[in-house]
Scaffold this motif. Sequence first.
Motif, PDB file in Angstrom:
ATOM      1  N   LEU A 170       0.820  -1.207   0.000  1.00 25.89           N
ATOM      2  CA  LEU A 170       0.000   0.000   0.000  1.00 25.89           C
ATOM      3  C   LEU A 170       0.855   1.259   0.000  1.00 25.89           C
ATOM      4  O   LEU A 170       0.559   2.236  -0.684  1.00 25.89           O
ATOM      5  N   SER A 171       1.943   1.208   0.769  1.00 27.85           N
ATOM      6  CA  SER A 171       2.831   2.371   0.841  1.00 27.85           C
ATOM      7  C   SER A 171       3.551   2.614  -0.472  1.00 27.85           C
ATOM      8  O   SER A 171       3.659   3.752  -0.935  1.00 27.85           O
ATOM      9  N   GLU A 172       4.044   1.532  -1.105  1.00 24.57           N
ATOM     10  CA  GLU A 172       4.815   1.687  -2.336  1.00 24.57           C
ATOM     11  C   GLU A 172       3.934   2.034  -3.540  1.00 24.57           C
ATOM     12  O   GLU A 172       4.352   2.795  -4.409  1.00 24.57           O
ATOM     13  N   LYS A 179       1.993  11.035  -2.072  1.00 24.03           N
ATOM     14  CA  LYS A 179       2.798  11.991  -1.307  1.00 24.03           C
ATOM     15  C   LYS A 179       3.742  12.763  -2.220  1.00 24.03           C
ATOM     16  O   LYS A 179       3.873  13.994  -2.110  1.00 24.03           O
ATOM     17  N   THR A 180       4.397  12.057  -3.144  1.00 25.74           N
ATOM     18  CA  THR A 180       5.341  12.713  -4.050  1.00 25.74           C
ATOM     19  C   THR A 180       4.630  13.717  -4.952  1.00 25.74           C
ATOM     20  O   THR A 180       5.103  14.846  -5.153  1.00 25.74           O
ATOM     21  N   MET A 181       3.477  13.327  -5.501  1.00 19.68           N
ATOM     22  CA  MET A 181       2.736  14.249  -6.372  1.00 19.68           C
ATOM     23  C   MET A 181       2.245  15.468  -5.602  1.00 19.68           C
ATOM     24  O   MET A 181       2.283  16.595  -6.121  1.00 19.68           O
ATOM     25  N   PHE A 182       1.814  15.258  -4.357  1.00 18.78           N
ATOM     26  CA  PHE A 182       1.330  16.386  -3.560  1.00 18.78           C
ATOM     27  C   PHE A 182       2.459  17.368  -3.252  1.00 18.78           C
ATOM     28  O   PHE A 182       2.294  18.592  -3.402  1.00 18.78           O
ATOM     29  N   LEU A 183       3.614  16.859  -2.842  1.00 23.09           N
ATOM     30  CA  LEU A 183       4.750  17.742  -2.542  1.00 23.09           C
ATOM     31  C   LEU A 183       5.238  18.455  -3.796  1.00 23.09           C
ATOM     32  O   LEU A 183       5.598  19.643  -3.747  1.00 23.09           O
TER      33      LEU A 183
END
Length: 323
Positions: A170-172, A179-183
């Motif tokens: 789920l994390s990967e 998270k990467t897209m949001f940041l």
Amino acid sequence: MKTLQVDPRNIGDGIELLEAELRRLRVSKKHLPTSILASEELMVKLAANAAAACLIQMSVSSWLGEIHVSLSCAGRRIVMPDASPAAALESLVNGEAADEAEEDMIRDILLRSMRDRIRFRYKNNRNIFVLTVEKSKYQSLWLTLGAFALAIVFAVFVRWIIPAAWVSGLSECLLSPVKTMFLNSLKMVTAPVVFFSIVSCIAGLGNMSELGKIGGKVMGLYMLTTWIAIGVGIGLSFLLQPGSPDLLANAAAAKFTAKTVDISIIDTITAIVPANFVEPFVKSDMLQIIFLAVFCGLRSAGSANIPDRCRIFLRPATRFSCK
């Protein structure tokens, strides 16, 4: 949410019920009269376009400090006015409108002046108006805190309920990409927001002497909050003493390769001025972006102070004088 039915032939009763409900919700005296007046005019529009034997549905909702009034009624689609309030008012003053249309024009002027608080849509043969009576100053704060709480609950649920193999997948596959897209999206909008905010603020100043006063206050507040943050961080570290003693032992046993970097004050000051306009936005260098924003803001404010009679397109060799 409280829902009421209003007879289109007796709008006055509906307005009285609405006023009582808004007073119960403690709407401020600043927004109460305008909201009641706008609601009355919207009901008149709904009644004029209502289908036979159709009642106006009125609901008042309050959520996180925001209060909305929803008005809907079945009937033919309402055509919202296209003219600006100033143009409609000019035609009304000049007597260009017919007597029977003056009341509608006055109503349209009022509604157009409040267009930032009124939303309209036509769905399933119903005209629907949503009037924002009062906006909450702390809605974003409550939403952020609610998101934090939900994130903590979800993390605890995933950690203790779902098997470890599923958690890793789920994390990967989901959480890390989101998270990467949001940041990345935050980094994408930070530079333009900072640049245009500073440019618009400086360009809007009528007197350049105000810039020095505001800049001094901003720098003083920045230094004050910085020292407060440093003091809180150092104080909490001495009080709570976070970390493990084993980390210090491991750090002492480990071998580190040190690399000396020469950073001088002159180089830091020189790096404030970028070599081109695009590079600071590509590298998200906030210091250079702020420099460009201040420069463009001063340039815009300076050109805004030029008299109108001197605003002409000139060749470089052209000479002129302003008296």
